[in-house]
Write a protein that holds these residues in place. Structure first.
Motif, PDB file in Angstrom:
ATOM      1  N   UNK A  73      12.889  -4.152  -0.541  1.00 24.97           N
ATOM      2  CA  UNK A  73      12.478  -5.366  -1.268  1.00 24.97           C
ATOM      3  C   UNK A  73      11.476  -5.037  -2.364  1.00 24.97           C
ATOM      4  N   UNK A  74      10.906  -3.827  -2.296  1.00 21.97           N
ATOM      5  CA  UNK A  74       9.913  -3.387  -3.286  1.00 21.97           C
ATOM      6  C   UNK A  74      10.583  -2.478  -4.300  1.00 21.97           C
ATOM      7  N   UNK A  75      10.528  -2.857  -5.566  1.00 23.91           N
ATOM      8  CA  UNK A  75      11.013  -1.990  -6.639  1.00 23.91           C
ATOM      9  C   UNK A  75       9.871  -1.039  -7.007  1.00 23.91           C
ATOM     10  N   UNK A  76       9.973   0.166  -6.527  1.00 23.43           N
ATOM     11  CA  UNK A  76       8.865   1.118  -6.668  1.00 23.43           C
ATOM     12  C   UNK A  76       8.597   1.480  -8.123  1.00 23.43           C
ATOM     13  N   UNK A  77       9.635   1.608  -8.929  1.00 23.93           N
ATOM     14  CA  UNK A  77       9.434   1.970 -10.333  1.00 23.93           C
ATOM     15  C   UNK A  77       8.701   0.872 -11.094  1.00 23.93           C
ATOM     16  N   UNK A  78       9.082  -0.378 -10.850  1.00 17.44           N
ATOM     17  CA  UNK A  78       8.409  -1.506 -11.501  1.00 17.44           C
ATOM     18  C   UNK A  78       6.957  -1.575 -11.073  1.00 17.44           C
ATOM     19  N   UNK A  79       6.714  -1.356  -9.784  1.00 13.95           N
ATOM     20  CA  UNK A  79       5.355  -1.415  -9.258  1.00 13.95           C
ATOM     21  C   UNK A  79       4.498  -0.286  -9.815  1.00 13.95           C
ATOM     22  N   UNK A  80       5.073   0.902  -9.948  1.00 18.98           N
ATOM     23  CA  UNK A  80       4.349   2.026 -10.537  1.00 18.98           C
ATOM     24  C   UNK A  80       3.950   1.716 -11.976  1.00 18.98           C
ATOM     25  N   UNK A  81       4.871   1.102 -12.725  1.00 18.96           N
ATOM     26  CA  UNK A  81       4.563   0.733 -14.123  1.00 18.96           C
ATOM     27  C   UNK A  81       3.395  -0.247 -14.181  1.00 18.96           C
ATOM     28  N   UNK A  82       3.361  -1.198 -13.267  1.00 24.80           N
ATOM     29  CA  UNK A  82       2.269  -2.178 -13.213  1.00 24.80           C
ATOM     30  C   UNK A  82       0.940  -1.489 -12.919  1.00 24.80           C
ATOM     31  N   UNK A  83       0.944  -0.602 -11.942  1.00 21.76           N
ATOM     32  CA  UNK A  83      -0.291   0.086 -11.547  1.00 21.76           C
ATOM     33  C   UNK A  83      -0.758   1.031 -12.648  1.00 21.76           C
ATOM     34  N   UNK A  84       0.188   1.661 -13.329  1.00 20.97           N
ATOM     35  CA  UNK A  84      -0.164   2.596 -14.400  1.00 20.97           C
ATOM     36  C   UNK A  84      -0.794   1.905 -15.603  1.00 20.97           C
ATOM     37  N   UNK A  85      -0.724   0.586 -15.646  1.00 23.02           N
ATOM     38  CA  UNK A  85      -1.371  -0.163 -16.723  1.00 23.02           C
ATOM     39  C   UNK A  85      -2.881  -0.274 -16.527  1.00 23.02           C
ATOM     40  N   UNK A  86      -3.367   0.043 -15.324  1.00 22.97           N
ATOM     41  CA  UNK A  86      -4.817   0.110 -15.111  1.00 22.97           C
ATOM     42  C   UNK A  86      -5.347   1.231 -16.008  1.00 22.97           C
ATOM     43  N   UNK A  87      -6.317   0.977 -16.879  1.00 17.66           N
ATOM     44  CA  UNK A  87      -6.727   1.986 -17.869  1.00 17.66           C
ATOM     45  C   UNK A  87      -7.322   3.262 -17.281  1.00 17.66           C
ATOM     46  N   UNK A  88      -7.670   3.230 -16.004  1.00 21.08           N
ATOM     47  CA  UNK A  88      -8.272   4.412 -15.378  1.00 21.08           C
ATOM     48  C   UNK A  88      -7.263   5.220 -14.562  1.00 21.08           C
ATOM     49  N   UNK A  89      -6.012   4.765 -14.541  1.00 18.44           N
ATOM     50  CA  UNK A  89      -4.969   5.444 -13.764  1.00 18.44           C
ATOM     51  C   UNK A  89      -4.177   6.380 -14.665  1.00 18.44           C
ATOM     52  N   UNK A  90      -4.096   7.637 -14.279  1.00 17.07           N
ATOM     53  CA  UNK A  90      -3.291   8.612 -15.015  1.00 17.07           C
ATOM     54  C   UNK A  90      -1.825   8.466 -14.621  1.00 17.07           C
ATOM     55  N   UNK A  91      -1.582   8.399 -13.322  1.00 19.51           N
ATOM     56  CA  UNK A  91      -0.223   8.142 -12.832  1.00 19.51           C
ATOM     57  C   UNK A  91      -0.293   7.702 -11.376  1.00 19.51           C
ATOM     58  N   UNK A  92       0.764   7.035 -10.926  1.00 21.92           N
ATOM     59  CA  UNK A  92       0.840   6.599  -9.531  1.00 21.92           C
ATOM     60  C   UNK A  92       2.175   7.035  -8.939  1.00 21.92           C
TER      61      UNK A  92
END
Length: 243
Positions: A73-92
């Motif tokens: 039920x979780x689209x991991x790629x979409x969720x990673x893109x959302x988290x990567x928008x945090x300016x302090x995140x290099x990658x998730x």
């Protein structure tokens, strides 16, 4: 002919086994129900830009009904893109465990310099801007004075990398001040003097002269005898004593 038929039968059997195995894994995956979110922030001992709560908030906003749902039920790629928008995140990186945990690994960006201009900002090791954080202050080299993006790109970033990649200078130099004439003044951690580096030209040779002074001259005269060290001139170091 018999040998050829045997080989074909073996391949058919192997293909059938793989199809059954994948079907079993798929059914088992469908049966895995999410019951918890586990956030792992890398380098959290050294940096506190990203917290577990920040990440969990994004997951729950994107998937409010995540708990009790299948892992699919979780689209991991979409969720990673959302988290990567945090300016302090290099990658998730996101994956799930057989026990029903959604595991999120966060790799933070690594600032190496803080620019004191306007509200101020960091620059990370890749040369990208990072906003200041109200949660965490990184103890890095500070730059003040007549700084602009062009100067940073053309010469200042190279100087910053040189200092931060050298263990001796990283521990000794705490601030760089840029004059309107594009000359650099260094502020050391130890001693009451200022270091006039001058222009960026031949800066590595200038640091070699300064290192010789620190490791040889200052061991004899002491760290607090001078108020200014001038490295602008070729093949010489001019030291101005305190009054």
């Amino acid at each position: 002919m018999l040998k050829k038929i045997t080989v074909i039968l073996i391949w058919i059997s192997l293909l059938g086994y793989l199809l059954v195995s994948f079907s079993f894994v798929g059914e088992k995956g469908d049966a895995i129900i999410l019951n918890d979110i586990k956030v792992k922030v890398k380098d959290s001992i050294d940096s506190g830009f990203v917290s577990n709560k920040d990440v969990e908030k994004i997951v729950k906003k994107q998937y409010p009904d995540w708990e009790g749902n299948s892992v699919y039920a979780i689209n991991k790629e979409v969720l990673e893109d959302k988290i990567n928008q945090i300016p302090y995140v290099k990658r998730s990186e996101i994956y799930s465990s057989l026990s029903g945990n959604l595991i999120i690994e966060i790799h933070q960006r690594n600032p190496i310099v803080r620019i004191l201009q306007g509200r101020g900002y960091y620059i990370d090791e890749e040369g990208k801007k990072m906003p200041l954080s109200s949660k965490f202050t990184s103890r890095v080299l500070v730059v003040s004075g007549a700084v602009n993006e062009q100067l940073i790109k053309e010469e200042l970033f190279d100087l910053v990398k040189f200092i931060t990649n050298d263990e001796f200078w990283k521990s000794q130099i705490t601030q760089i001040h840029v004059t309107r004439g594009k000359e650099y003044v260094l502020v050391p951690r130890v001693g009451a003097h200022k270091i006039e580096l001058g222009s960026i030209e031949n800066y590595q040779k200038k640091f070699k002269k300064l290192y010789a002074l620190y490791t040889d001259g200052f061991t004899k005269t002491g760290w607090n005898r001078y108020k200014r060290i001038n490295l602008k001139y070729e093949n010489q170091v001019v030291c101005t004593k305190k009054n």
